[in-house]
Design a protein around this motif. Sequence first.
Motif, PDB file in Angstrom:
ATOM      1  N   GLY A 151      37.207 -52.723 -21.477  1.00 15.57           N
ATOM      2  CA  GLY A 151      36.196 -52.029 -20.689  1.00 15.57           C
ATOM      3  C   GLY A 151      35.448 -52.912 -19.718  1.00 15.57           C
ATOM      4  O   GLY A 151      34.607 -52.426 -18.961  1.00 15.57           O
ATOM      5  N   THR A 152      35.767 -54.204 -19.705  1.00 19.37           N
ATOM      6  CA  THR A 152      35.142 -55.127 -18.760  1.00 19.37           C
ATOM      7  C   THR A 152      36.133 -55.386 -17.620  1.00 19.37           C
ATOM      8  O   THR A 152      37.028 -54.587 -17.355  1.00 19.37           O
ATOM      9  CB  THR A 152      34.761 -56.445 -19.449  1.00 19.37           C
ATOM     10  N   SER A 153      36.011 -56.528 -16.975  1.00 17.03           N
ATOM     11  CA  SER A 153      36.955 -56.920 -15.928  1.00 17.03           C
ATOM     12  C   SER A 153      38.017 -57.875 -16.458  1.00 17.03           C
ATOM     13  O   SER A 153      38.793 -58.437 -15.676  1.00 17.03           O
ATOM     14  CB  SER A 153      36.199 -57.588 -14.778  1.00 17.03           C
ATOM     15  N   THR A 154      38.087 -58.045 -17.765  1.00 14.43           N
ATOM     16  CA  THR A 154      39.004 -59.014 -18.363  1.00 14.43           C
ATOM     17  C   THR A 154      40.324 -58.352 -18.750  1.00 14.43           C
ATOM     18  O   THR A 154      40.341 -57.295 -19.382  1.00 14.43           O
ATOM     19  CB  THR A 154      38.384 -59.664 -19.610  1.00 14.43           C
ATOM     20  N   LEU A 155      41.428 -59.001 -18.352  1.00 18.97           N
ATOM     21  CA  LEU A 155      42.758 -58.598 -18.792  1.00 18.97           C
ATOM     22  C   LEU A 155      43.260 -59.653 -19.774  1.00 18.97           C
ATOM     23  O   LEU A 155      43.417 -60.820 -19.422  1.00 18.97           O
ATOM     24  CB  LEU A 155      43.711 -58.486 -17.604  1.00 18.97           C
ATOM     25  N   TYR A 156      43.488 -59.231 -21.010  1.00 20.71           N
ATOM     26  CA  TYR A 156      43.893 -60.142 -22.084  1.00 20.71           C
ATOM     27  C   TYR A 156      45.404 -60.178 -22.231  1.00 20.71           C
ATOM     28  O   TYR A 156      46.086 -59.176 -21.996  1.00 20.71           O
ATOM     29  CB  TYR A 156      43.303 -59.689 -23.420  1.00 20.71           C
ATOM     30  N   GLN A 157      45.909 -61.338 -22.676  1.00 22.17           N
ATOM     31  CA  GLN A 157      47.282 -61.444 -23.139  1.00 22.17           C
ATOM     32  C   GLN A 157      47.224 -61.848 -24.607  1.00 22.17           C
ATOM     33  O   GLN A 157      46.611 -62.861 -24.956  1.00 22.17           O
ATOM     34  CB  GLN A 157      48.066 -62.479 -22.321  1.00 22.17           C
ATOM     35  N   THR A 204      50.906 -63.057 -33.929  1.00 15.57           N
ATOM     36  CA  THR A 204      49.675 -63.658 -34.457  1.00 15.57           C
ATOM     37  C   THR A 204      48.457 -62.805 -34.134  1.00 15.57           C
ATOM     38  O   THR A 204      47.420 -62.941 -34.769  1.00 15.57           O
ATOM     39  CB  THR A 204      49.467 -65.066 -33.875  1.00 15.57           C
ATOM     40  N   LEU A 205      48.591 -61.949 -33.094  1.00 10.45           N
ATOM     41  CA  LEU A 205      47.486 -61.103 -32.613  1.00 10.45           C
ATOM     42  C   LEU A 205      46.266 -61.930 -32.210  1.00 10.45           C
ATOM     43  O   LEU A 205      45.125 -61.526 -32.401  1.00 10.45           O
ATOM     44  CB  LEU A 205      47.139 -60.041 -33.663  1.00 10.45           C
ATOM     45  N   LYS A 206      46.570 -63.074 -31.629  1.00  8.26           N
ATOM     46  CA  LYS A 206      45.542 -63.938 -31.065  1.00  8.26           C
ATOM     47  C   LYS A 206      45.656 -63.915 -29.538  1.00  8.26           C
ATOM     48  O   LYS A 206      46.744 -63.751 -28.987  1.00  8.26           O
ATOM     49  CB  LYS A 206      45.703 -65.384 -31.563  1.00  8.26           C
ATOM     50  N   VAL A 207      44.522 -64.076 -28.871  1.00 11.47           N
ATOM     51  CA  VAL A 207      44.529 -64.134 -27.416  1.00 11.47           C
ATOM     52  C   VAL A 207      45.153 -65.457 -26.977  1.00 11.47           C
ATOM     53  O   VAL A 207      44.713 -66.529 -27.400  1.00 11.47           O
ATOM     54  CB  VAL A 207      43.101 -64.006 -26.846  1.00 11.47           C
ATOM     55  N   VAL A 208      46.185 -65.377 -26.128  1.00 16.28           N
ATOM     56  CA  VAL A 208      46.835 -66.585 -25.633  1.00 16.28           C
ATOM     57  C   VAL A 208      46.433 -66.899 -24.196  1.00 16.28           C
ATOM     58  O   VAL A 208      46.564 -68.042 -23.745  1.00 16.28           O
ATOM     59  CB  VAL A 208      48.371 -66.470 -25.744  1.00 16.28           C
ATOM     60  N   GLU A 209      45.934 -65.884 -23.486  1.00 16.88           N
ATOM     61  CA  GLU A 209      45.511 -66.094 -22.107  1.00 16.88           C
ATOM     62  C   GLU A 209      44.689 -64.892 -21.670  1.00 16.88           C
ATOM     63  O   GLU A 209      44.844 -63.788 -22.211  1.00 16.88           O
ATOM     64  CB  GLU A 209      46.744 -66.235 -21.195  1.00 16.88           C
ATOM     65  N   LYS A 210      43.809 -65.096 -20.732  1.00 17.52           N
ATOM     66  CA  LYS A 210      43.062 -63.970 -20.172  1.00 17.52           C
ATOM     67  C   LYS A 210      42.659 -64.282 -18.742  1.00 17.52           C
ATOM     68  O   LYS A 210      42.487 -65.441 -18.369  1.00 17.52           O
ATOM     69  CB  LYS A 210      41.841 -63.623 -21.021  1.00 17.52           C
ATOM     70  N   HIS A 211      42.529 -63.218 -17.938  1.00 17.64           N
ATOM     71  CA  HIS A 211      42.180 -63.357 -16.531  1.00 17.64           C
ATOM     72  C   HIS A 211      41.102 -62.348 -16.167  1.00 17.64           C
ATOM     73  O   HIS A 211      41.051 -61.250 -16.727  1.00 17.64           O
ATOM     74  CB  HIS A 211      43.402 -63.122 -15.645  1.00 17.64           C
ATOM     75  N   THR A 212      40.274 -62.725 -15.231  1.00 17.71           N
ATOM     76  CA  THR A 212      39.302 -61.799 -14.664  1.00 17.71           C
ATOM     77  C   THR A 212      39.974 -61.039 -13.531  1.00 17.71           C
ATOM     78  O   THR A 212      40.483 -61.651 -12.589  1.00 17.71           O
ATOM     79  CB  THR A 212      38.065 -62.535 -14.139  1.00 17.71           C
ATOM     80  N   VAL A 213      39.997 -59.719 -13.619  1.00 18.49           N
ATOM     81  CA  VAL A 213      40.653 -58.894 -12.613  1.00 18.49           C
ATOM     82  C   VAL A 213      39.744 -58.785 -11.394  1.00 18.49           C
ATOM     83  O   VAL A 213      38.563 -58.417 -11.515  1.00 18.49           O
ATOM     84  CB  VAL A 213      40.988 -57.504 -13.176  1.00 18.49           C
ATOM     85  N   SER A 265      48.331 -57.875 -11.009  1.00 20.71           N
ATOM     86  CA  SER A 265      49.261 -58.946 -11.357  1.00 20.71           C
ATOM     87  C   SER A 265      48.901 -59.469 -12.747  1.00 20.71           C
ATOM     88  O   SER A 265      47.772 -59.927 -12.960  1.00 20.71           O
ATOM     89  CB  SER A 265      49.187 -60.082 -10.337  1.00 20.71           C
ATOM     90  N   GLY A 266      49.843 -59.394 -13.664  1.00 20.74           N
ATOM     91  CA  GLY A 266      49.595 -59.912 -15.005  1.00 20.74           C
ATOM     92  C   GLY A 266      49.523 -61.426 -15.046  1.00 20.74           C
ATOM     93  O   GLY A 266      49.065 -62.006 -16.031  1.00 20.74           O
ATOM     94  N   LYS A 267      49.965 -62.073 -13.967  1.00 24.82           N
ATOM     95  CA  LYS A 267      49.976 -63.534 -13.935  1.00 24.82           C
ATOM     96  C   LYS A 267      48.597 -64.130 -13.683  1.00 24.82           C
ATOM     97  O   LYS A 267      48.253 -65.170 -14.226  1.00 24.82           O
ATOM     98  CB  LYS A 267      50.948 -64.019 -12.859  1.00 24.82           C
ATOM     99  N   ASP A 268      47.809 -63.444 -12.805  1.00 20.93           N
ATOM    100  CA  ASP A 268      46.515 -64.031 -12.445  1.00 20.93           C
ATOM    101  C   ASP A 268      45.380 -63.022 -12.350  1.00 20.93           C
ATOM    102  O   ASP A 268      44.246 -63.391 -12.051  1.00 20.93           O
ATOM    103  CB  ASP A 268      46.628 -64.787 -11.118  1.00 20.93           C
ATOM    104  N   GLY A 269      45.659 -61.729 -12.586  1.00 24.89           N
ATOM    105  CA  GLY A 269      44.608 -60.725 -12.571  1.00 24.89           C
ATOM    106  C   GLY A 269      44.230 -60.210 -11.191  1.00 24.89           C
ATOM    107  O   GLY A 269      43.290 -59.422 -11.071  1.00 24.89           O
ATOM    108  N   VAL A 270      44.960 -60.595 -10.173  1.00 27.93           N
ATOM    109  CA  VAL A 270      44.654 -60.125  -8.820  1.00 27.93           C
ATOM    110  C   VAL A 270      45.129 -58.680  -8.656  1.00 27.93           C
ATOM    111  O   VAL A 270      46.239 -58.328  -9.059  1.00 27.93           O
ATOM    112  CB  VAL A 270      45.326 -61.028  -7.765  1.00 27.93           C
ATOM    113  N   VAL A 271      44.282 -57.848  -8.067  1.00 30.35           N
ATOM    114  CA  VAL A 271      44.663 -56.461  -7.791  1.00 30.35           C
ATOM    115  C   VAL A 271      45.578 -56.445  -6.581  1.00 30.35           C
ATOM    116  O   VAL A 271      45.206 -56.858  -5.489  1.00 30.35           O
ATOM    117  CB  VAL A 271      43.429 -55.572  -7.547  1.00 30.35           C
ATOM    118  N   LEU A 272      46.796 -55.938  -6.781  1.00 31.42           N
ATOM    119  CA  LEU A 272      47.810 -55.909  -5.734  1.00 31.42           C
ATOM    120  C   LEU A 272      47.705 -54.657  -4.870  1.00 31.42           C
ATOM    121  O   LEU A 272      48.202 -54.633  -3.745  1.00 31.42           O
ATOM    122  CB  LEU A 272      49.200 -55.978  -6.368  1.00 31.42           C
ATOM    123  N   GLY A 273      47.085 -53.620  -5.414  1.00 30.05           N
ATOM    124  CA  GLY A 273      46.947 -52.371  -4.674  1.00 30.05           C
ATOM    125  C   GLY A 273      46.255 -51.321  -5.517  1.00 30.05           C
ATOM    126  O   GLY A 273      45.982 -51.525  -6.704  1.00 30.05           O
TER     127      GLY A 273
END
Length: 327
Positions: A194-200, A205-214, A248-256
């Motif tokens: 519900g925030t601007s964070t996209l988690y991976q 393990t169900l642990k966060v391995v990476e996250k980006h601000t969209v 983009s799942g790689k860096d959280g940038v909105v492509l469109g």
Amino acid sequence: MTTPSLRRKNNKRSTNSNPNNSQKNQMAPYASSFYSKFRMSPFLISAVLFMSVLILLSISLNMRSALGSNPNVSGIYSVDVVNQYPHDPSAFTQGLLYAGNDTLFESTGLNGHSSVRRVALATGKVEAIHSMHKSYFGEGLTLFGERLFQVAWLTKTGFIYDRNNLSNIKTFINPMEDGWGLTTDGKILFGSDGTSTLYQIHPHTLKVVEKHTVKYKGNEVHNLNELEYVNGEVWANVWQTACIARISGKDGVVLGWIYLPQLRERLIATGNENVDVLNGIAWDPKQNRIFVTGKLWPKLYEIKVNAMKKPFSGDIESLCMPAPVHF
């Protein structure tokens, strides 16, 4: 496409019996061939240049054809409805996915009404259902292998189900701040809270391995809700809007952006006054079909995404990027 070979054949045969003359005559074709090739080189160069221009023109036309007659430099898309299907109007849709064989899995919300269900696409019939405890508000859902993963709102509890019978295999601790959306690319889980964070999230393990601000044009996109992995992108409903962000799942940038207010507007215009917001995206990768619905919608739509033919007249940021909501 290849250029035709430009070759000269010399079929002269010597009839002179003098050895010296014979040697000269034998050398003549080679000399003639050499000078002939030398004289033809401008034509070869011209032919190569001509073919290069044709190839470049073909590539340019193909690109324009793929983008449409008006390439979408703004990154804003509209939709056409390809098909529409019945959908349970009492389903407060929070998660949606396509599982093959014209079958959907859906997660519904609201305390006392939350569920995970298997649904027939063509009829909208609920073929199997797992009702959640009334203390849980169901949220995002995704399928990884033979297991369905679900998160719940305002709790750190997540659930794993057997896709075949919807039995609850186990619970897990949701590693995000809250549970809103889930999807997968078949390797990792993507999640939103519900925030601007996209988690991976690692599926084992169900642990966060990476996250980006969209972000869109450097500004954060808040209220990310239901998610779907679509052809290399993560698509997200933005809560309380008629917008889908292509991320983009790689860096959280909105492509469109996909802007589709007309679906809810049509439902309201035909007497469905209780419909809530757009929410729920499903992708059929084999047939490249996109399905969308909303909370309490009586319809589920198969849509085709198109580049807008005319410049977008609205302010996409004010329409699709509301202020963050805190609960």
